[in-house]
Design an enzyme around this catalytic site. Structure first.
Site, mmCIF file in Angstrom:
data_model
loop_
_atom_site.group_PDB
_atom_site.id
_atom_site.type_symbol
_atom_site.label_atom_id
_atom_site.label_comp_id
_atom_site.label_asym_id
_atom_site.label_seq_id
_atom_site.Cartn_x
_atom_site.Cartn_y
_atom_site.Cartn_z
ATOM 1 N N GLY A 210 -6.539 20.574 34.013
ATOM 2 C CA GLY A 210 -7.960 20.462 33.670
ATOM 3 C C GLY A 210 -8.507 21.804 33.200
ATOM 4 N N GLY B 278 -4.576 19.213 39.860
ATOM 5 C CA GLY B 278 -5.490 19.189 38.703
ATOM 6 C C GLY B 278 -5.243 20.380 37.786
ATOM 7 N N TYR C 71 -20.809 11.449 42.222
ATOM 8 C CA TYR C 71 -20.160 12.765 42.181
ATOM 9 C C TYR C 71 -20.858 13.732 43.152
ATOM 10 C CZ TYR C 71 -18.493 17.043 39.711
ATOM 11 O OH TYR C 71 -17.934 18.244 39.358
#
Ligand code: AKB
Length: 317
Positions: A11, A8, A139
């Site tokens: 990001g 990631g 989430y």
């Protein structure tokens, strides 16, 4: 030296983290994993792949003799509500794969949890380190399960997995992701591009927040702390500032008096309503010396000045 792998890496956290790590380590000591290596803006080694592909992850970990993984790839709160199955696969499935690989190859892990681990039954003011964890978003469910998984792998296999419950993070090097606290990044893009913004949260929706430089400093500090200082193996409460949209608007107006904001709260307000307003992070401060530097005023000044130098239109989407 054993190498560092960052998933990631493009990001909000990944971008600033890789740049900060690069100041401390050599080019060949840092490996990024991403779907797309064509926009490689870092002077590091980049590998192509999907975090759900365990075989590829294992190949990369062996090939580069990885000693630490910052596993940042994941879907944020709003994106996870749009696609709960994908969120489960990426947010939790890939964490389990990396924890299993850590048992085999003995590397350390950083994994981000979030204030989303808390839910509407959690005390909202100065939310304690140990408290009710009953999130109502996918989430949040991923974050609680991930925290418990990290602790389980530490207790059962001795995996040195460390984690922080990130509040809303505000940075200027990447466009905002599909989250709830991300209004606080979108608003700066609105201010710079057209001097206005329509906020998807209510003007008094108070949430815990942090400037990205503090988040990166804290993340590296946690990972550099001696293992004996780490007394929380689920995830540390990690706090800095908290504010409402209108307080942020007033701060922006001090520097851009023409700026106008209106409020059209949508489905994201429900997510914000279930999260804390402020965080008690005294355990992180005691255990490994966490301390933030940016208040609302300082953060606003940096965001506006940096986005003016590098305006949103010219940025990578
Ligand atoms: C989100 O809003 O989804 C994230 C978070 C607080 O984890 N920024």
């Amino acid at each position: 030296m054993k190498k560092i792998l960052v998933t990631g890496a493009y990001g909000l956290v990944g971008t600033d983290l890789v740049l900060a790590l690069r100041k401390k380590y050599k080019r060949d000591d840092i490996i990024t994993l991403s779907h797309n290596t064509t926009h490689n803006q870092f002077d590091v080694i980049s590998e192509k792949g999907d975090v759900r592909d365990g075989k590829n992850l294992e190949k990369i970990i062996k090939k580069h003799n990885i000693g630490t993984v910052y596993h940042l790839a994941g879907l944020l709160s709003v994106a996870s509500e749009k696609n709960p199955d994908l969120a489960w696969e990426i947010n939790l499935g890939s964490l389990k794969t990396i924890l299993d690989l850590a048992v085999k190859y003995k590397f350390r892990i950083f994994w981000p949890s979030s204030i989303a681990a808390f839910g509407s039954t959690t005390p909202k003011i100065n939310t304690p380190q140990r408290t009710v964890l009953e999130p109502t978003t996918m989430y949040g469910v991923n974050k609680v399960a991930g925290e418990l998984l990290c602790q389980y792998y530490f207790l059962r296999y001795g995996v040195d997995a460390r984690s922080l419950r990130y509040p809303g993070l505000i940075g200027y090097k990447t466009p905002p992701g599909d989250g709830t606290t991300e209004y606080s990044v979108h608003i700066f893009y609105g201010a710079i591009k057209e001097n206005k913004y329509t906020c998807f949260l209510k003007k008094d929706a108070r949430l815990p927040m942090m400037f990205i430089d503090d988040a990166i400093y804290g993340t590296i500090k946690l990972m550099e702390a001696p293992a004996k200082k780490i007394t929380v193996r689920t995830s540390y409460n990690f706090g800095a500032i908290n504010f409402t949209p209108i307080e942020l608007v007033n701060e922006i107006k001090k520097l851009s008096p023409e700026f106008k904001c209106d409020y059209k709260p949508d489905h994201r307000q429900k997510i914000a309503d279930s999260w804390p307003k402020s965080i008690d992070d005294s355990q992180a401060r005691r255990d490994w010396g966490w301390k933030h530097k940016y208040d609302l005023e300082k953060m606003t000044k940096v965001m506006l000045s940096q986005l003016k130098i590098n305006p949103p239109a010219g940025r990578r989407k």
